[in-house]
Design a protein around this motif. Structure first.
Motif, mmCIF file in Angstrom:
data_model
loop_
_atom_site.group_PDB
_atom_site.id
_atom_site.type_symbol
_atom_site.label_atom_id
_atom_site.label_comp_id
_atom_site.label_asym_id
_atom_site.label_seq_id
_atom_site.Cartn_x
_atom_site.Cartn_y
_atom_site.Cartn_z
ATOM 1 N N ALA A 146 0.852 -1.193 0.000
ATOM 2 C CA ALA A 146 0.000 0.000 0.000
ATOM 3 C C ALA A 146 0.886 1.240 0.000
ATOM 4 C CB ALA A 146 -0.901 -0.002 1.223
ATOM 5 N N GLN A 147 0.420 2.266 -0.682
ATOM 6 C CA GLN A 147 1.166 3.509 -0.741
ATOM 7 C C GLN A 147 0.894 4.311 0.541
ATOM 8 O OE1 GLN A 147 1.680 4.752 -5.120
ATOM 9 N NE2 GLN A 147 -0.496 4.276 -4.949
ATOM 10 N N SER A 148 1.935 4.869 1.101
ATOM 11 C CA SER A 148 1.750 5.515 2.403
ATOM 12 C C SER A 148 2.873 6.487 2.706
ATOM 13 C CB SER A 148 1.693 4.456 3.517
ATOM 14 O OG SER A 148 2.917 3.759 3.584
ATOM 15 N N VAL A 149 2.626 7.317 3.708
ATOM 16 C CA VAL A 149 3.620 8.243 4.248
ATOM 17 C C VAL A 149 3.613 8.094 5.754
ATOM 18 C CG1 VAL A 149 4.230 10.659 4.582
ATOM 19 C CG2 VAL A 149 3.367 9.881 2.367
ATOM 20 N N ALA A 150 4.790 8.042 6.346
ATOM 21 C CA ALA A 150 4.894 7.915 7.799
ATOM 22 C C ALA A 150 5.728 9.053 8.372
ATOM 23 C CB ALA A 150 5.516 6.575 8.173
ATOM 24 N N GLN A 151 5.200 9.675 9.369
ATOM 25 C CA GLN A 151 5.955 10.638 10.170
ATOM 26 C C GLN A 151 6.033 10.017 11.561
ATOM 27 O OE1 GLN A 151 3.575 14.248 8.197
ATOM 28 N NE2 GLN A 151 5.154 14.965 9.604
ATOM 29 N N PRO A 152 7.160 9.410 11.887
ATOM 30 C CA PRO A 152 7.230 8.561 13.079
ATOM 31 C C PRO A 152 7.134 9.288 14.410
ATOM 32 C CG PRO A 152 9.381 8.775 12.055
ATOM 33 C CD PRO A 152 8.411 9.425 11.132
ATOM 34 N N GLU A 153 7.334 10.594 14.394
ATOM 35 C CA GLU A 153 7.304 11.360 15.648
ATOM 36 C C GLU A 153 6.082 12.258 15.687
ATOM 37 O OE1 GLU A 153 12.125 12.042 15.715
ATOM 38 O OE2 GLU A 153 10.827 12.899 14.176
ATOM 39 N N ASP A 154 5.277 12.103 16.744
ATOM 40 C CA ASP A 154 4.133 13.002 16.911
ATOM 41 C C ASP A 154 4.598 14.405 17.257
ATOM 42 O OD1 ASP A 154 2.159 10.464 18.606
ATOM 43 O OD2 ASP A 154 2.355 10.955 16.476
ATOM 44 N N GLN A 155 5.707 14.478 18.002
ATOM 45 C CA GLN A 155 6.195 15.766 18.481
ATOM 46 C C GLN A 155 7.720 15.736 18.529
ATOM 47 O OE1 GLN A 155 3.998 17.708 21.700
ATOM 48 N NE2 GLN A 155 5.931 18.154 22.728
ATOM 49 N N VAL A 156 8.307 16.883 18.164
ATOM 50 C CA VAL A 156 9.760 17.042 18.247
ATOM 51 C C VAL A 156 10.030 18.315 19.036
ATOM 52 C CG1 VAL A 156 11.859 17.525 16.934
ATOM 53 C CG2 VAL A 156 10.229 15.824 16.093
ATOM 54 N N ASN A 157 10.891 18.214 20.034
ATOM 55 C CA ASN A 157 11.255 19.368 20.861
ATOM 56 C C ASN A 157 12.715 19.708 20.610
ATOM 57 O OD1 ASN A 157 8.735 19.573 22.481
ATOM 58 N ND2 ASN A 157 9.365 17.554 23.147
ATOM 59 N N VAL A 158 12.965 20.984 20.326
ATOM 60 C CA VAL A 158 14.323 21.441 20.021
ATOM 61 C C VAL A 158 14.553 22.786 20.720
ATOM 62 C CG1 VAL A 158 15.903 22.134 18.172
ATOM 63 C CG2 VAL A 158 14.280 20.276 17.782
ATOM 64 N N ALA A 159 15.759 22.985 21.210
ATOM 65 C CA ALA A 159 16.100 24.282 21.791
ATOM 66 C C ALA A 159 16.436 25.269 20.673
ATOM 67 C CB ALA A 159 17.287 24.134 22.722
ATOM 68 N N GLU A 160 16.047 26.515 20.889
ATOM 69 C CA GLU A 160 16.327 27.553 19.898
ATOM 70 C C GLU A 160 17.821 27.607 19.603
ATOM 71 O OE1 GLU A 160 15.400 31.531 21.188
ATOM 72 O OE2 GLU A 160 14.933 32.166 19.128
ATOM 73 N N GLY A 161 18.147 27.720 18.313
ATOM 74 C CA GLY A 161 19.541 27.785 17.892
ATOM 75 C C GLY A 161 20.129 26.429 17.526
ATOM 76 N N ASN A 162 19.488 25.361 17.983
ATOM 77 C CA ASN A 162 19.976 24.018 17.641
ATOM 78 C C ASN A 162 19.434 23.577 16.280
ATOM 79 O OD1 ASN A 162 21.309 23.921 20.041
ATOM 80 N ND2 ASN A 162 20.100 22.263 20.947
ATOM 81 N N PRO A 163 20.112 22.622 15.653
ATOM 82 C CA PRO A 163 19.564 22.091 14.388
ATOM 83 C C PRO A 163 18.323 21.252 14.662
ATOM 84 C CG PRO A 163 21.538 20.901 15.039
ATOM 85 C CD PRO A 163 21.411 22.040 15.988
ATOM 86 N N LEU A 164 17.426 21.226 13.687
ATOM 87 C CA LEU A 164 16.215 20.424 13.832
ATOM 88 C C LEU A 164 16.060 19.472 12.646
ATOM 89 C CD1 LEU A 164 13.550 21.280 11.890
ATOM 90 C CD2 LEU A 164 13.799 23.380 13.203
ATOM 91 N N THR A 165 15.433 18.334 12.927
ATOM 92 C CA THR A 165 15.093 17.364 11.887
ATOM 93 C C THR A 165 13.691 16.847 12.166
ATOM 94 O OG1 THR A 165 17.385 16.633 11.600
ATOM 95 C CG2 THR A 165 15.657 15.145 10.820
ATOM 96 N N VAL A 166 12.856 16.854 11.143
ATOM 97 C CA VAL A 166 11.529 16.246 11.222
ATOM 98 C C VAL A 166 11.512 15.127 10.182
ATOM 99 C CG1 VAL A 166 9.051 16.614 11.090
ATOM 100 C CG2 VAL A 166 10.532 18.462 11.876
ATOM 101 N N LYS A 167 11.199 13.923 10.637
ATOM 102 C CA LYS A 167 11.382 12.750 9.788
ATOM 103 C C LYS A 167 10.141 12.403 8.971
ATOM 104 C CE LYS A 167 14.800 10.708 12.877
ATOM 105 N NZ LYS A 167 15.117 9.580 13.768
ATOM 106 N N CYS A 168 10.420 11.842 7.780
ATOM 107 C CA CYS A 168 9.349 11.395 6.894
ATOM 108 C C CYS A 168 9.864 10.222 6.069
ATOM 109 C CB CYS A 168 8.915 12.530 5.968
ATOM 110 S SG CYS A 168 7.734 12.042 4.687
ATOM 111 N N THR A 169 9.119 9.145 6.033
ATOM 112 C CA THR A 169 9.418 8.035 5.127
ATOM 113 C C THR A 169 8.178 7.748 4.309
ATOM 114 O OG1 THR A 169 8.805 6.378 6.784
ATOM 115 C CG2 THR A 169 11.128 7.004 6.670
#
Lengths: 115, 115
Positions: free
Chosen positions: A1-24
């Protein structure tokens, strides 16, 4: 089946730090991939897309995303997070379904940037 | 800039009422879409339209109908509203196929509450 997954409901990052939001994704054929952002009480805004070419695509507000075919991923990144980046982020992939092209959407990831 | 407008930001209706949600875009886009957005489920496609008087069912058309009498306007109709139709409704538009970009442009959304 064709699908998209975002494995994290929430991501917390401190200001100034790098961020990554995942998608497969899982889709037949060549994937067309998109990231959208939704600020509180607003509609979705287009951030960036991958159609073909360079695996690293740059978009609005300093965001970029890397297409990785072998890992079927399209992670959203930013080198230095801002408090104003706090929002809901959606990944989507174009898929051919029922004789039409449609977007299949991930469930969304809430990004919280703490000062 | 592409502008997609929706007739109401917030709407409260009673069970059994007929509800009309209106969407207008000003960029002469051929394709228009109605989604509903629920927490943890991402966006789910209700109906879409590739041309005037043309409509196609999406993933969750039950309980909904649509109307596209003019190119710029796409209406979503809840024939008899039920509490499980309480949701955020998003309208989007895009240029057709290779003639334009692949991304969709969204309105601000209508938060519908059915009591």
């Amino acid at each position: 089946a064709q699908s998209v997954a975002q494995p994290e409901d929430q991501v917390n990052v401190a200001e100034g730090n790098p961020l990554t939001v995942k998608c497969t994704y899982s889709v037949s054929g060549n994937p067309y991939l998109f990231w959208y952002v939704q600020y509180p009480n607003r509609g979705l805004q287009f951030l960036l897309k991958y159609i073909t070419g360079d695996n690293l695509v740059k978009g609005s507000y300093g965001f970029e995303a890397e297409f990785n075919k072998s890992q079927t991923s399209f992670h959203l990144k930013k080198p230095s997070a801002l408090v104003s980046d706090s929002a809901l982020y959606f990944c989507a992939v174009r898929a051919y379904m029922d004789s039409n092209y449609q977007l299949i959407w991930g469930a969304g990831t809430k990004l919280i940037i703490k000062p | 800039d592409v502008k997609v407008t929706q007739s109401s930001r917030y709407l409260v209706k009673r069970t059994g009422e007929k509800v009309f949600l209106e969407c207008v875009q000003d960029m002469d886009h051929e394709n228009m879409f109605w989604y509903r957005q629920d927490p943890g489920l991402g966006l789910r496609l209700i109906y879409f339209s590739y041309d005037v008087k043309m409509k196609e069912k999406g993933d969750i058309p039950e309980g909904y109908s649509v109307s596209r009498e003019k190119k710029e306007r796409f209406s979503l109709i809840l024939e008899s509203a039920s509490t499980n139709q309480t949701s955020m409704y998003l309208c989007a538009s895009k240029l057709r196929g290779l003639a334009g970009s692949y991304e969709q442009y969204f309105g601000p959304g209508t938060r519908l509450t059915v009591t």
